[in-house]
Design an enzyme around this catalytic site. Structure first.
Site, short mmCIF file in Angstrom:
data_model
loop_
_atom_site.label_atom_id
_atom_site.label_comp_id
_atom_site.label_asym_id
_atom_site.label_seq_id
_atom_site.Cartn_x
_atom_site.Cartn_y
_atom_site.Cartn_z
N GLY A 1 -5.21 3.29 -14.80
CA GLY A 1 -5.52 3.44 -13.40
C GLY A 1 -6.90 4.33 -13.29
N GLY B 1 -9.14 7.24 -7.77
CA GLY B 1 -8.24 8.63 -7.39
C GLY B 1 -8.04 9.23 -8.72
N ASN C 1 -0.86 6.76 -15.54
CA ASN C 1 -1.23 7.23 -14.23
C ASN C 1 -1.40 6.02 -13.45
OD1 ASN C 1 -2.90 8.60 -11.92
ND2 ASN C 1 -4.26 6.92 -12.60
N SER D 1 5.95 12.28 -9.42
CA SER D 1 5.53 12.23 -7.87
C SER D 1 6.59 13.14 -7.21
CB SER D 1 5.67 11.13 -6.89
OG SER D 1 5.63 11.45 -5.53
N TYR E 1 10.01 3.10 -4.07
CA TYR E 1 8.79 3.95 -4.54
C TYR E 1 9.58 5.05 -5.24
CZ TYR E 1 4.76 6.65 -5.31
OH TYR E 1 3.62 7.47 -5.97
N VAL F 1 -1.89 13.53 -2.11
CA VAL F 1 -3.32 13.63 -2.69
C VAL F 1 -4.18 12.55 -1.88
CG1 VAL F 1 -4.55 13.61 -4.88
CG2 VAL F 1 -2.05 13.93 -5.04
N PHE G 1 -4.59 5.54 -2.46
CA PHE G 1 -3.02 5.35 -2.61
C PHE G 1 -2.55 4.82 -1.21
CE2 PHE G 1 1.23 7.04 -1.76
CZ PHE G 1 1.83 6.41 -2.93
P1 NDP Z 1 -5.24 4.92 -6.37
O1 NDP Z 1 -4.80 3.82 -5.56
O2 NDP Z 1 -6.42 5.67 -5.96
O3 NDP Z 1 -5.35 4.75 -7.74
C1 NDP Z 1 -4.60 3.84 -8.46
C2 NDP Z 1 -4.93 3.26 -9.88
O4 NDP Z 1 -3.86 2.54 -10.57
C3 NDP Z 1 -6.13 2.67 -9.89
O5 NDP Z 1 -7.01 2.76 -10.63
C4 NDP Z 1 -5.54 1.24 -9.94
O6 NDP Z 1 -6.47 0.38 -10.77
C5 NDP Z 1 -4.36 1.43 -11.17
N1 NDP Z 1 -3.20 0.44 -11.09
C6 NDP Z 1 -2.42 0.04 -9.79
N2 NDP Z 1 -1.90 -1.20 -10.45
C7 NDP Z 1 -2.38 -1.34 -11.77
C8 NDP Z 1 -1.86 -2.36 -12.43
N3 NDP Z 1 -0.93 -3.38 -12.28
N4 NDP Z 1 -2.57 -2.56 -13.79
C9 NDP Z 1 -3.63 -1.54 -14.10
N5 NDP Z 1 -3.79 -0.63 -13.24
C10 NDP Z 1 -3.32 -0.68 -12.08
O7 NDP Z 1 -3.91 5.98 -6.14
P2 NDP Z 1 -3.77 7.52 -6.95
O8 NDP Z 1 -4.81 7.93 -7.89
O9 NDP Z 1 -3.01 8.33 -5.90
O10 NDP Z 1 -2.47 7.02 -8.04
C11 NDP Z 1 -2.40 7.52 -9.29
C12 NDP Z 1 -1.23 7.76 -9.47
O11 NDP Z 1 -0.68 8.92 -8.92
C13 NDP Z 1 -0.01 6.70 -9.24
O12 NDP Z 1 1.00 6.62 -10.34
C14 NDP Z 1 0.61 7.28 -7.97
O13 NDP Z 1 2.12 7.01 -7.71
C15 NDP Z 1 0.52 8.69 -8.42
N6 NDP Z 1 0.90 9.84 -7.15
C16 NDP Z 1 0.06 9.64 -6.11
C17 NDP Z 1 0.02 10.51 -5.07
C18 NDP Z 1 -0.96 10.61 -3.78
O14 NDP Z 1 -0.38 11.05 -2.93
N7 NDP Z 1 -2.04 9.97 -4.04
C19 NDP Z 1 1.02 11.73 -5.16
C20 NDP Z 1 2.00 11.60 -6.39
C21 NDP Z 1 1.90 10.72 -7.34
P3 NDP Z 1 -6.75 -1.18 -10.49
O15 NDP Z 1 -6.49 -1.53 -8.96
O16 NDP Z 1 -8.28 -1.46 -10.50
O17 NDP Z 1 -6.15 -2.19 -11.25
C1 8X3 Z 2 2.91 9.92 -3.47
C2 8X3 Z 2 3.13 10.83 -2.63
O1 8X3 Z 2 4.72 11.66 -0.55
O2 8X3 Z 2 3.48 9.33 -0.61
O3 8X3 Z 2 3.67 9.82 -4.63
O4 8X3 Z 2 5.43 9.77 -2.10
S1 8X3 Z 2 3.91 10.42 -1.37
#
Ligand code: NDP
Ligand code: 8X3
Length: 259
Positions: free
Chosen positions: A14, A18, A92, A145, A158, A191, A195
């Site tokens: 990922g 993000g 991630n 999370s 989720y 964050v 997302f």
């Molecule tokens: P983003 O959507 O900004 O980034 C998600 C990343 O995951 C992208 O780089 C995407 O790349 C990659 N990804 C998604 N599906 C796939 C797949 N099938 N294969 C390979 N890569 C994949 O979100 P975040 O940075 O916020 O999320 C990162 C992590 O943090 C996640 O696990 C999310 O659940 C977790 N998280 C996020 C929070 C938030 O509030 N944002 C809070 C808590 C946890 P691409 O599409 O190019 O494949």
């Molecule tokens: C991402 C944060 O609160 O949307 O894990 O579940 S929340």
């Protein structure tokens, strides 16, 4: 003494957006060489160019869908010799889809979350951790999370995937006991990244409303937290970090000044 990351090989899933992109920048600055994994090649290439220019970082791009078991195994087995010794794996890649009720939601959405957040994380772990055990060195960082700790309306699948990440992190730590390989589960609250755009399938207004009137965490805040965990001395295993914005106190308690 903090561990040096100079020339350590860090694989980030990922990395195209993000938290993953921020991790790439923080770890490149710390001197690591990076395997950048995601599906969007052009995003990975732009990041690699930036890291090369800014930090002279060595990078390798891995265009892979973590849902595809065979593609993950083939990609890891096919790493060039200089890149096979992964020292840090940051699991991630992940996503949420929708906020529908459990008895009405799209089954396809469930499968995408389960296949990415649970099975994709497991495939990467299964492909990389045996080498860490053999080499007697390694650290796995899973991105969980706040959703693992508290279930919210419309988020049950989720939340279940992130509860699974918690169990898998604890289980991996137990199974690695007696080896020097460390395991950390990072559990962020809100964050601001792509997302919510992904959750609401490009509905930017709805995505923005998630963070309206509050100051959310930034992806850099989480990368900084991960860097802290990874650079602790070898005998210290940071098992779990739960980090929320000051404006958040639970999944359902968010202070919004302008609303
Ligand atoms: P983003 O959507 O900004 O980034 C998600 C990343 O995951 C992208 O780089 C995407 O790349 C990659 N990804 C998604 N599906 C796939 C797949 N099938 N294969 C390979 N890569 C994949 O979100 P975040 O940075 O916020 O999320 C990162 C992590 O943090 C996640 O696990 C999310 O659940 C977790 N998280 C996020 C929070 C938030 O509030 N944002 C809070 C808590 C946890 P691409 O599409 O190019 O494949
Ligand atoms: C991402 C944060 O609160 O949307 O894990 O579940 S929340």
């Amino acid at each position: 003494m903090a561990i040096s990351l100079t020339n350590q090989c860090v694989l980030i899933t990922g990395a195209s957006s993000g938290i993953g992109t921020s991790c790439a920048r923080f770890f490149a600055q710390a001197g690591a060489k990076l395997i950048l994994a995601a599906r969007r090649k052009e995003k990975l290439q732009a990041l690699a160019d930036e890291l090369q220019q800014t930090y002279q970082a060595q990078t390798l791009l891995l265009c892979v869908d973590v849902q595809d078991r065979q593609a993950v195994m083939t990609a890891i087995e096919g790493l060039p010799p200089d890149w096979q010794s992964v020292d840090v794996l940051i699991n991630n890649a992940g996503l949420s889809r929708g906020l529908e009720k459990q008895y009405e939601a799209s089954i396809q959405d469930w499968e995408e979350m389960i296949d990415t957040n649970i099975k994709g994380l497991l495939y990467m772990t299964r492909a990389i951790v045996p080498g860490m055990v053999t080499r007697g060195q390694g650290h796995v960082v899973n991105i969980g999370s706040i959703a693992a700790r508290q279930t919210y309306a419309g988020g049950s699948v989720y939340c279940a995937t992130k509860s699974a990440v918690k169990a898998l992190s604890e289980g991996l730590k137990i199974d690695l006991l007696g080896t020097p390989v460390r395991v950390t589960n990072i559990e962020p609250g809100l964050v601001e990244t792509e997302f919510s755009n992904v959750r609401f399938r490009g509905d930017d207004d709805r995505a923005k409303s998630v963070y309206k009137g509050m100051t959310p965490l930034t992806p850099d805040d989480i990368a900084d937290t991960i860097l802290y965990a990874v650079t602790r001395p070898a005998h210290v295993n940071i098992s779990e970090i739960f980090v929320m914005a000051t404006d958040q106190s639970s999944v359902s308690h968010v202070h919004r000044s302008s609303v």
